[in-house]
Scaffold this motif. Structure first.
Motif, mmCIF file in Angstrom:
data_model
loop_
_atom_site.group_PDB
_atom_site.id
_atom_site.type_symbol
_atom_site.label_atom_id
_atom_site.label_comp_id
_atom_site.label_asym_id
_atom_site.label_seq_id
_atom_site.Cartn_x
_atom_site.Cartn_y
_atom_site.Cartn_z
ATOM 1 N N ILE A 67 28.054 37.420 38.049
ATOM 2 C CA ILE A 67 28.803 35.989 37.745
ATOM 3 C C ILE A 67 30.131 36.560 37.362
ATOM 4 C CG2 ILE A 67 29.044 33.704 36.842
ATOM 5 C CD1 ILE A 67 26.184 33.401 37.192
ATOM 6 N N GLY A 68 30.024 37.244 36.215
ATOM 7 C CA GLY A 68 31.083 37.602 35.605
ATOM 8 C C GLY A 68 32.091 38.513 36.429
ATOM 9 N N LEU A 69 31.384 39.256 37.387
ATOM 10 C CA LEU A 69 32.465 40.125 38.202
ATOM 11 C C LEU A 69 33.045 39.251 39.392
ATOM 12 C CD1 LEU A 69 30.319 43.410 39.034
ATOM 13 C CD2 LEU A 69 32.259 43.057 37.725
ATOM 14 N N LEU A 70 32.236 38.214 39.874
ATOM 15 C CA LEU A 70 33.067 37.298 40.837
ATOM 16 C C LEU A 70 34.007 36.609 40.129
ATOM 17 C CD1 LEU A 70 29.720 36.007 42.686
ATOM 18 C CD2 LEU A 70 31.458 37.616 43.514
ATOM 19 N N ALA A 71 33.788 35.900 38.950
ATOM 20 C CA ALA A 71 34.703 35.317 38.246
ATOM 21 C C ALA A 71 36.025 36.079 37.916
ATOM 22 C CB ALA A 71 34.387 34.579 36.734
ATOM 23 N N CYS A 72 36.027 37.267 37.511
ATOM 24 C CA CYS A 72 36.940 38.153 37.465
ATOM 25 C C CYS A 72 37.798 38.670 38.714
ATOM 26 C CB CYS A 72 36.627 39.567 36.612
ATOM 27 S SG CYS A 72 36.259 39.246 34.871
ATOM 28 N N ALA A 73 36.950 38.809 39.810
ATOM 29 C CA ALA A 73 37.788 38.816 41.077
ATOM 30 C C ALA A 73 38.349 37.813 41.384
ATOM 31 C CB ALA A 73 36.629 39.143 41.991
ATOM 32 N N VAL A 78 43.597 34.754 42.614
ATOM 33 C CA VAL A 78 44.355 33.767 42.537
ATOM 34 C C VAL A 78 45.762 34.015 41.937
ATOM 35 C CG1 VAL A 78 44.709 31.487 41.532
ATOM 36 C CG2 VAL A 78 42.599 31.908 42.413
ATOM 37 N N PHE A 79 45.586 35.010 41.045
ATOM 38 C CA PHE A 79 46.837 35.563 40.368
ATOM 39 C C PHE A 79 47.856 36.115 41.170
ATOM 40 C CE2 PHE A 79 49.215 38.936 38.280
ATOM 41 C CZ PHE A 79 49.906 38.038 37.309
ATOM 42 N N LEU A 80 47.331 37.048 42.211
ATOM 43 C CA LEU A 80 48.095 37.871 43.435
ATOM 44 C C LEU A 80 48.748 36.901 44.334
ATOM 45 C CD1 LEU A 80 45.806 40.901 43.607
ATOM 46 C CD2 LEU A 80 48.030 40.848 42.486
ATOM 47 N N THR A 95 44.035 40.707 52.593
ATOM 48 C CA THR A 95 42.755 40.381 51.962
ATOM 49 C C THR A 95 42.876 39.497 50.955
ATOM 50 O OG1 THR A 95 42.309 42.871 52.054
ATOM 51 C CG2 THR A 95 41.146 41.596 50.528
ATOM 52 N N VAL A 96 43.844 39.279 50.427
ATOM 53 C CA VAL A 96 43.978 38.330 49.406
ATOM 54 C C VAL A 96 44.106 36.902 49.950
ATOM 55 C CG1 VAL A 96 45.887 37.001 47.500
ATOM 56 C CG2 VAL A 96 45.331 39.472 47.561
ATOM 57 N N ASP A 97 44.934 36.661 51.224
ATOM 58 C CA ASP A 97 44.897 35.441 51.751
ATOM 59 C C ASP A 97 43.423 35.052 52.599
ATOM 60 O OD1 ASP A 97 47.737 35.204 51.458
ATOM 61 O OD2 ASP A 97 48.176 36.032 53.275
ATOM 62 N N ASP A 98 42.875 36.162 52.993
ATOM 63 C CA ASP A 98 41.250 35.912 53.493
ATOM 64 C C ASP A 98 40.353 35.225 52.396
ATOM 65 O OD1 ASP A 98 42.004 36.713 55.832
ATOM 66 O OD2 ASP A 98 41.423 38.918 55.644
ATOM 67 N N TRP A 99 40.741 35.659 51.165
ATOM 68 C CA TRP A 99 39.790 35.029 49.977
ATOM 69 C C TRP A 99 40.371 33.724 49.608
ATOM 70 C CZ3 TRP A 99 35.842 36.943 46.995
ATOM 71 C CH2 TRP A 99 35.583 36.686 45.646
ATOM 72 N N ILE A 100 41.537 33.668 49.573
ATOM 73 C CA ILE A 100 42.123 32.193 49.231
ATOM 74 C C ILE A 100 41.932 31.176 50.045
ATOM 75 C CG2 ILE A 100 44.071 31.164 48.608
ATOM 76 C CD1 ILE A 100 43.134 32.858 46.403
ATOM 77 N N TYR A 101 42.230 31.387 51.309
ATOM 78 C CA TYR A 101 42.327 30.356 52.405
ATOM 79 C C TYR A 101 40.694 30.141 53.114
ATOM 80 C CZ TYR A 101 47.312 30.618 52.200
ATOM 81 O OH TYR A 101 48.623 30.230 51.699
#
Length: 265
Positions: A67-73, A78-80, A95-101
């Protein structure tokens, strides 16, 4: 007489002292049965995760670490996403867009970005098939119609304020400069903006059936204030989209059919 007075006085004081002591002792004695003694912890009991068996401790530790690793990732992604362009986002932007959208989309930027300094109007024109053949209408400013509906209204419609603007931003953010879609979001934005345009054209007497539509944006810089020395060219620049064939999915549902569906629900 003095002795009697002293004796009487002494006996009176002594009696009051004894009465106070007896009353305090009685109240203390009556309160003792109601007070429950503290329950001691079982011998060898340890609170928290440390009190679990070793196997359960291992599972709990692994779960907390995951859970801590997922929260940090997630925070890093989101910051990037909201940070200005940098080396990391240039190399790993997809990679960032695939995670966010689409679940975690953010519509804000860090570090006090410049406010919008352009007026952007969305226009549409249609190719109409009528009794006298095909003809193309003049450009119709959809943004001006929204502005007229908002201006002077105490409670302006959310649709008039945001539907067209957000739909156009959605299209621009999911297409390149050649108006080629970037994946499924690009195709979705095309269908969305076509439906908005056809919804706005619905009810207009254009002299026939709309066969094709074309949209464009007219962007012009905001005129600088009189006290500013800044110079700006306020002539509009246009971004013209290709012609789109109108499909049945682009047409608004008939009002009678829409009422019938709502009644069935």
């Amino acid at each position: 007489m003095g002795a009697d007075h002293d004796g009487g006085s002494g006996s009176g004081v002594s009696g009051s002292v004894h009465e106070d002591v007896r009353s305090q002792a009685a109240s203390h004695h009556s309160a003792e049965p109601d007070a429950l003694p503290p329950v001691p912890d079982p011998p060898g009991a340890v609170p928290g995760i440390a009190g679990l068996p070793f196997g359960h401790q291992l599972v709990a530790a692994l779960a907390l670490a995951l859970i801590g690793l997922l929260a940090c990732a997630h925070v890093a992604m989101v910051f990037l996403h909201v940070a200005p362009s940098n080396t990391v986002t240039k190399q790993h932007g997809k990679t960032v867009d695939d995670w966010i959208y689409p679940e975690f989309e953010q519509n804000w930027k860090l570090f006090a970005p410049n406010p919008l300094q352009q007026n952007i109007a969305v226009h549409v024109r249609a190719e109409v098939a009528g009794a006298d053949g095909r003809r193309t209408t003049d450009w119709i400013s959809l943004s001006r119609e929204d502005g007229d509906a908002i201006r002077g209204s105490l409670l302006p419609s959310h649709v008039h304020q945001n539907e067209l603007r957000r739909g156009w931003d959605f299209y621009l953010n999911s297409h390149d400069e050649q108006n080629k879609p970037n994946g499924l979001r690009g195709e979705l934005s095309e269908r969305y903006i076509r439906r908005i345009a056809m919804l706005r054209l619905d009810g207009r007497d254009l002299g026939g059936t709309v066969e094709r539509i074309q949209l464009r944006s007219a962007s012009s810089l905001v005129t600088p204030p009189p006290w500013s020395d800044e110079k700006a060219n306020t002539r509009p620049s246009y971004r013209v989209l290709p012609w789109w064939d109108v499909t049945p999915d682009d047409l608004p549902a008939p009002r009678d059919a829409a009422r019938g569906e709502e009644g069935q629900k």
